[in-house]
Every structure is written in C-alpha cells, then in structure tokens.
Design a protein around this motif. Sequence first.
Motif, mmCIF file in Angstrom:
data_model
loop_
_atom_site.group_PDB
_atom_site.id
_atom_site.type_symbol
_atom_site.label_atom_id
_atom_site.label_comp_id
_atom_site.label_asym_id
_atom_site.label_seq_id
_atom_site.Cartn_x
_atom_site.Cartn_y
_atom_site.Cartn_z
ATOM 1 N N UNK A 78 35.808 37.906 30.855
ATOM 2 C CA UNK A 78 35.871 39.265 31.374
ATOM 3 C C UNK A 78 35.142 39.388 32.701
ATOM 4 N N UNK A 79 33.985 38.728 32.815
ATOM 5 C CA UNK A 79 33.207 38.848 34.052
ATOM 6 C C UNK A 79 33.963 38.250 35.225
ATOM 7 N N UNK A 80 34.650 37.134 34.976
ATOM 8 C CA UNK A 80 35.367 36.484 36.070
ATOM 9 C C UNK A 80 36.813 36.955 36.178
ATOM 10 N N UNK A 81 37.202 37.937 35.377
ATOM 11 C CA UNK A 81 38.558 38.508 35.442
ATOM 12 C C UNK A 81 39.628 37.430 35.291
ATOM 13 N N UNK A 120 42.766 35.389 33.706
ATOM 14 C CA UNK A 120 44.018 35.863 33.110
ATOM 15 C C UNK A 120 44.767 34.691 32.469
ATOM 16 N N UNK A 180 40.890 36.736 24.476
ATOM 17 C CA UNK A 180 41.247 37.971 25.170
ATOM 18 C C UNK A 180 42.750 38.209 25.025
ATOM 19 N N UNK A 187 45.658 39.578 26.255
ATOM 20 C CA UNK A 187 46.185 40.202 27.472
ATOM 21 C C UNK A 187 47.487 39.514 27.845
ATOM 22 N N UNK A 192 50.867 40.660 30.461
ATOM 23 C CA UNK A 192 51.526 41.719 31.229
ATOM 24 C C UNK A 192 52.897 42.043 30.631
ATOM 25 N N UNK A 219 51.861 44.374 27.747
ATOM 26 C CA UNK A 219 50.997 45.524 28.036
ATOM 27 C C UNK A 219 51.571 46.443 29.108
ATOM 28 N N UNK A 269 48.600 36.573 34.968
ATOM 29 C CA UNK A 269 49.026 37.684 35.805
ATOM 30 C C UNK A 269 49.126 37.290 37.277
ATOM 31 N N UNK A 321 41.932 32.917 39.788
ATOM 32 C CA UNK A 321 40.974 33.441 38.817
ATOM 33 C C UNK A 321 40.377 32.339 37.949
ATOM 34 N N UNK A 371 40.061 29.075 38.976
ATOM 35 C CA UNK A 371 39.291 28.164 39.824
ATOM 36 C C UNK A 371 37.821 28.545 39.848
ATOM 37 N N UNK A 372 37.569 29.852 39.892
ATOM 38 C CA UNK A 372 36.198 30.322 40.052
ATOM 39 C C UNK A 372 35.345 29.994 38.828
#
Lengths: 360, 159
Positions: free
Chosen positions: A208-211, A213, A222, A224, A226, A229, A303, A327, A329-330
């Motif tokens: 969640x912190x790093x968003x 997907x 998580x 999730x 698209x 949702x 996403x 998302x 990679x980070x």
Amino acid sequence: MSKITVPIGPQHPLLKEPLSFLVSLEGEKVTGSVLRLGYVHRGIEKLAEQRTYIQNIYLIERICGICSHIHSTTYCQSVEALLKLEVPKRGLYIRMLLCELERIHSHLLWLGVLAKNIGLNTLFMYAWRDREIVLNIMEEISGGRVSHSVNVIGGVQVNLNESHLSLLQQNLQELNKRVKEILRSIENDRSFQARTQKIGYLSLEDIKRYCVVGPVARASGLDIDIRRDAPYAAYDELNFEVPVMTEGDVWARSILRIHETLQAIRLCVQIINNLPDGPVSITAPRRVPAGEVASRAEAPRGEVFYYVRSDGSQNPARLKIRTPTLTTLITLPGQLKNMQLADVSTIIAGVDLCIACGDR
Amino acid sequence: MNTEKAANKLRDVLNLDKTAIKQIPFNEVKITISKQQLLLAVKTTLKSGIWHLSAITCQQLEDDFILLYHFWKSGGLSLQIRLDEKNPQIDSICPLIPGAEYYEREAREMFGIEFLGLPNPVPLLLPDDWQGGFPMRKKEQTNHDKSEGDDLQQKGKSS
C-alpha cells in the motif's frame, strides 16, 4: 567480513532488458542496492506530442514488446472518451479477447524466465512451448505475434470469422489442459518451493505504501483488479474470479499468475461464446475536442494509467503514461535487502519486470 | 461513490468553492487546489481511505506548470496544482506516500520541478552527464522538429 559491490546490468545474462543494479554485498548477503533506469528510454511521451492521434496508436504499441495491445487499448479508450464515441460491442469483445490472450502469453513468458533463472530448464521449455499456442492464435487473428495493430480509434480493424473461432475453441481447450498440468507439477515441487518460498517478501503495508499494483500486489493479499473494480471495455458483462494470495513471496506470485492464466483462458472462452454480431468499429473524426481524460486498464502486470489532454488540435497536448513496472521497481531494493546473492535473480525475475515499459 | 465522499471532505477541509471540483470522463473527479494545500490535501485523501496514487502528471499549460496527482479507489480522484513557471517548487509527498518517489523524480528531471524534501534527487531516466535541459518542456525540440522531412531524407542519402 569484506564488503564488495557487484554491478548487475545494464548488460547482464540475468536480465532480458537493460537495467542497472549496484548490489552491495557483505559476504553472500545483500546489504543494499541502487537501481538505475533509462537505458531504453525513448521519450515516447514527448514524441506523442508531435504526432497525430492516429499515428500515436502505432507509436504507443512500441512501448512494450509483450503487452503492446493493452497500451493501445488504454490509449484508444481515452481518445474515444474525449470524442464521446460509442464503440460497437463486437469491437470491444475482440479488444478484450486480445487483452486476455496477451495476458496468457505474458504470464507464460514470465514463468519461463523465472524457471530459467532458478535453474528449472524443463519448466522453461514447457512454458515457452505452450506460449507458442497463444502466439499462433494471435498471429492468425492479427498477423503479428507481439505487435498486433488491432486497435483503431472507434474499435478494431480485424474481424473474427468461423475458422478463427473454431481454432480458438480447440487451442484454448488444449492450453487449459497444459497450464493445469504446469500448475500441478510446480505446486508441490520441492525444488521450486525451495527456490521461491520466503524469497522477495513484501508485506501488505509495503504494497500500500508503495502503491504497487497487479499480480505482485495480489500475491501479498491486496484485492485489486481494474477489470472488476472499474470495468472498462465490456468486462462488466463477463464472469471471472480475481485470485488473491497472502504469502507475498515469489512462490505466491508464481502460483497466482498461473491461476490468472487459467482465468484468462476462461475469459477467452466466454468472449468467443458470447461474441456479439455487428460492426467492429465506427468512424472517428480526426479532430479531437479540447478536454482531458485519465484512463486505466489492467495490463498483465497490473494497472496501466494514461492521461491525455487535448487542446483541440490534431496532436495531443500531453500524453502521460504510467506503466505497472514502475510501481514494482521501487520495491526491489527493499526486497533484495538481507537476501542471499543467489536469490537476487529469483527476486528480479519474480516481480515480472518490463524495463521497456518502465522507461518508455 | 467513495471518491465523491472524499472530494466533499476535501472541499470542507480546504474551504474550496464548488467550481474547484470538476468531473472528467471515466468516473474521475478533479479538484483544483493551491500548492500550499498539497500536504493537507494528501493527508485528508489518505484518511478517507484512498491510498493508491496511480501517477503524477506534469504538464505545461500556457506558461505555467500543472501538476496532477491521480489517486484511485474504484474511481479516480485527481488533485490539480498550478505552479508558476519562474519558481516551480513544491513539497514532496514522499514522506506520506513513499511510492511517489519515482514519479517525482521523473517530473524533476523531465520538467525541472523542484520537489522540496525529495529523498533521492538523482537522475532516474536521463544519463548522469545529461546537459540538454529539461526534455519534456514545450520549448525543447526533438530531432523530428528540428529538421523537415526532406532534410531527413537528404541526411539519409549522404550518410
């Protein structure tokens, strides 16, 4: 213990695309890593501002060699929203069919890469052999194995005939059998578990912190997607499940992706069984009225986000692309920390990187 | 539904008037705020349960820069901020959302936006020895702009 720094990339046998990692080691243990992108940066966002909306479809397909279709789908649906176009149902279904075929192809390709990186060469060959089935179907439909050029603004430019449908029916059945076989053979395989379990762990909080997907997020619990949702194209008319796992390691990501492949096959079957009649596209005007739109779609890796702003001229004033790889990679430096050097390859393969997507 | 509630809450907390909120296609709400309000707005959004930041879009409109923070939870919520061209400075939201780091670093090197408090302000995509300015700014030209189509063909023949 002596400290050394090992450069992995930009050119390295482990990586299929150029990316640079500077991994600091203490003995065999990774103490830190620095990531560097940009070796395949082509400035696509800038180039898109100098091309017309129609030329951009073909430019955008070149962002990625694996998920080219989802990029043009997201782009086309953004422009269609600006034009307020109602795309014919049959066109949307063919778009979705290609999206799902691409997901199967991408997941099987990834499974092969992971298997090769952890030394299971037989699995690599099986996965890539089965991937050929999808590639052949896509070639039969669109003429291209990875770049399809199927999308146009207002629909698609290919139609499915009876022979396509019977080819799909036969091959999807066969593929379903083979993917289930792969799942059966790796689910309880001890060497596969030993190489992937508890490796590259990401907690739900970190996700969640790093968003993050896509499959990586879903493997950490998580829920999730698209497609479910915020349905685009005609996904609200189809029936599918979104697999979610909670282990958060490379093993969970692998099993989850195979389950997703099975769901994608199920979606393909639904699409060809319920294929509506009628035209596949409508004519779109060349000039796009001023406005802005943010659109999202579920690529094989999660996403994908497009932002298009039109100033009423024939070129977009701004086209922003955020790909799912960026998302994940980070999170890599965090995943690599305190791992053994031998696990680095598993972790890098496990998140399913597409560097060309990340760099654009 | 979710994003509408969050948008109303943002309007109350930040004292915005009705014109600041705009609907754009695909169920997306766009809220225009000032750059001083950013951190408060992001905190409020996170408190409303919208924690997924899809992207940060930077663009040049007329002479100013426009930053868009695209949040998502079953529907989109975008925060729009206008930055003065001469002084493109804004607080980094990385302390609140660590996942924003790459988006901010990209906007920093492509547009020259300065993010105050960005944890790792080094090049991400451009080469370390890059000296060509900020490539995504409108006045920066590509080779495609610089030479007409005919010139390109002639170059091809001579080389």
